[in-house]
Structure formats: structure tokens, C-alpha cells
Design an enzyme around this catalytic site. Sequence first.
Site, short mmCIF file in Angstrom:
data_model
loop_
_atom_site.label_atom_id
_atom_site.label_comp_id
_atom_site.label_asym_id
_atom_site.label_seq_id
_atom_site.Cartn_x
_atom_site.Cartn_y
_atom_site.Cartn_z
N GLU A 1 -115.94 120.36 31.66
CA GLU A 1 -114.77 119.68 32.22
C GLU A 1 -115.14 118.85 33.44
OE1 GLU A 1 -111.85 119.15 31.12
OE2 GLU A 1 -112.07 120.37 29.34
N GLN B 1 -114.39 111.13 34.39
CA GLN B 1 -114.88 109.76 34.62
C GLN B 1 -116.08 109.40 33.75
OE1 GLN B 1 -113.23 108.13 37.09
NE2 GLN B 1 -112.47 109.74 38.40
N THR B 2 -116.41 110.22 32.76
CA THR B 2 -117.65 110.00 32.03
C THR B 2 -117.44 110.19 30.53
OG1 THR B 2 -118.72 111.01 33.96
CG2 THR B 2 -120.11 110.62 32.05
N LEU C 1 -125.70 110.54 35.94
CA LEU C 1 -124.35 110.85 35.46
C LEU C 1 -123.28 110.31 36.42
CD1 LEU C 1 -123.31 112.36 32.96
CD2 LEU C 1 -123.32 114.47 34.27
N TYR D 1 -121.01 110.01 40.20
CA TYR D 1 -120.03 110.85 40.89
C TYR D 1 -120.66 112.19 41.31
CZ TYR D 1 -116.92 107.39 38.91
OH TYR D 1 -116.32 106.22 38.58
N TYR E 1 -106.28 119.52 38.00
CA TYR E 1 -106.70 119.30 36.61
C TYR E 1 -107.73 120.36 36.17
CZ TYR E 1 -109.21 117.78 32.60
OH TYR E 1 -109.80 117.79 31.36
N ASP F 1 -104.75 114.68 32.78
CA ASP F 1 -105.78 113.69 33.10
C ASP F 1 -105.31 112.34 32.58
OD1 ASP F 1 -106.03 113.89 30.37
OD2 ASP F 1 -108.20 114.23 30.37
N CYS G 1 -101.18 104.84 15.62
CA CYS G 1 -99.95 105.62 15.42
C CYS G 1 -99.83 106.15 14.00
CB CYS G 1 -98.74 104.79 15.79
SG CYS G 1 -98.77 104.22 17.51
N CYS H 1 -92.47 110.32 18.82
CA CYS H 1 -92.93 109.39 19.85
C CYS H 1 -91.92 108.26 20.07
CB CYS H 1 -94.29 108.82 19.47
SG CYS H 1 -94.92 107.70 20.71
FE1 SF4 Z 1 -98.80 106.22 18.72
FE2 SF4 Z 1 -97.14 107.72 20.13
FE3 SF4 Z 1 -99.06 108.87 18.71
FE4 SF4 Z 1 -99.69 107.52 20.89
S1 SF4 Z 1 -98.47 109.39 20.81
S2 SF4 Z 1 -100.73 107.35 18.90
S3 SF4 Z 1 -98.19 105.89 20.85
S4 SF4 Z 1 -97.36 107.70 17.89
#
Ligand code: SF4
Length: 347
Positions: free
Chosen positions: A37, A42-43, A80, A82, A120, A138, A199, A208
Site C-alpha cells: 500500500e 503515487q506509483t 521509486l 517519494y 488512507y 484514494d 462503463c 451509476c
Molecule cells: Fe462507468 Fe460509472 Fe462504472 Fe465508472 S462507475 S465505469 S462511470 S458505470
Amino acid sequence: MSPTASIPEALKAWYEAQRRALPWRDAPTPWRVWISEIMLQQTRVSSVIPYFERFIARFPDPASLAAAPLDDVLSLWAGLGYYARARNLHAAAGQIVARHGGVIPDDPAAFAALKGVGRYTLGAVMSIAFGRRLPALDGNLTRVICRLDLIEEDPRAKATQDRLWRRAAALVDDPQPGEINQALMELGATVCTPKSPACLLCPLAAHCRARAEGAAARLPKKTPKAARPTQRWRAALLRDEGGVLLGQRPTEGLLGGLWEPPQAPDEAGLAAMGIKTDGEARVITHAFTHLIWEVEALEGRAVEGGVEGGGYTAFKRVAEADLGGVALTGPALKALRAWGVAAPKRR
Ligand code: SF4
């Protein structure tokens, strides 16, 4: 999976089927989870894998890390970036030995008190390694949640941050919080990506709101980056039969504890260290997240006697063939390449 499965069910089923095989997912002990983690912040995953394997082989537990000199740890981390992450891990390993008998505590308050453990890291390690219902927000989760809930506000604003953390906490209120967090991270990394979210492949498509509104690609709201100041440096390559002269930066501060050819803001600064430069400068630039360095790299020589000062805590000569084993700064690597010194290879 039915399109109307609940969000936790959909996430867990998708993660079970689609997750990438990664070394830290085999035998996910608290130590392996924590190291991965930290390295992944950042990597990119592909950059982390070889570093993770070397680090775990050399430091299989907190006690072995705590017992190692910081310079060894930084050498293993070299490339690496940071580096505060490596310094903090080293310090935290010492705290685990001193306070917890070398065992990572299954206790959020105790874990949060360790050096470098932010909200986090706390949520990621506690949920994945110990099954605790703690969120780990994150960049990936921020993107997924902003789209899922059609959050149009700036995700960096305090009020939006609070909202995102609350939503992340609600999502992991599940008997398998580690699976949920990892599924959301994985979804953000592989499907709900910044530029072109897939999507059609997404297990959360039915839930969503951004997808329903055709708003996915413009969320989360982007904020213009503040202009970064430029700092100018003059670096000197001093090489002789003993190798290349390197100075070690102070442990605290930018690139703390790392090595570089001596540099100063200008020629007068180098002269104060006993260095004179010659010949033509090669200019290299290096962008940090908050500032840019422009470094004029020149051949140099010690005027008389040794080189000293400049804020460095130590100097040493390193044979060119051995530079790959030194924790060099990123700008130092670029300067050494510009000088044509055998480009140090990362181990
Ligand atoms: Fe698409 Fe929403 Fe799934 Fe992201 S969370 S890939 S925007 S359907």
C-alpha cells in the site's frame, strides 16, 4: 451477476472474477499489505512489483527493517521516488518493535499512531489485513464515487472530502471490507479510468448516476494546477580514480538522506564548498509535485583540499560501476546520464 445486484455484491463478485494476480495478494500478511500500500501510493503497479519483491525478500518483517541502516533502506527504494515513504516505514518498523514486540497491531488507534500512517493507509491495511470496516479513499475511489453519485463539486474541497469519506465508509460497512476496498481500487485502476471509463464492463453500471447522465468522462471535477515555482541549481561532477563524489542530503526535507553530486544555487555556493566548475553546462529539469528544478550540470574539481559544507551530512566517492547500488536522487540520475557517466542501473 444480475444488473440489479447490490453494490457490495456486484463489487465482490466482479473482484473475485477479474482481479489481477499481484504478488502482495498472495499470502496477504499485514506486513505485505502495508508495504504494498505504501509503495503503490503515487506509483504504478508495474513499477512497484520488482521493488516489492526485493523489499520483502530483504525485509521479511518489521524487525528486519528496523534493524537495517536507513541508507540500506533508501538504496533499495532508489528509483521509486517519494522517499519520505521509505523513511517513515523505517521509523514505523522501529516503533512496532519498541511498542508492539515486532507485531503489527490489530488495533486502528495503535496503527494510526505509527509514523507515516495516514487515514488512507490506516483504512487500507486495517480492512485488507484485519477485516476492519474502515474506508480507504484514494484517487481511484474518489473518481469512482464522484461518478457513482454524480458529485459535481471539487473533490479537494473540505465539504466534498467529508462527503466522499462518509460514502466510502458506508460502502465498506460489509462483512468483507477488505474485498470491497480492493474491488473499488481495482475498478478505478482498470475500468473506471480517468479518461475513458469502460462503463459497458462495469459491475456498478446499473447504479451509476454519471453513466445515466452521460457525465462520466468529465467527473471528478478537475481543478487547475497551481503554477510550480522553478528553483535553479548548479551541480558539479567531480570524478577521479576513486569514483564520483556524492553528497548526502540531510535526512529531513526534500529527498532526505539521498545522494547527489554536490550542488548549490550558484557558482559562489559551489566555491564556498571548495569546488570550481569548468566547461559547458548541460541543463536538466526535474519536476516534483510542488516545484521544478532546473539544474546546470558541469564538470568540476576541488580547488584545494576536500569538499565540505553545502548542507550535506556526508560525502563519499563511489566507483561508477557501483552507482546502481546508491540511493541517488532523480535529478542526480539525470545529471549523471547527461554527463555520460555510466547510467546507473536500478537493481
Ligand atoms: Fe462507468 Fe460509472 Fe462504472 Fe465508472 S462507475 S465505469 S462511470 S458505470
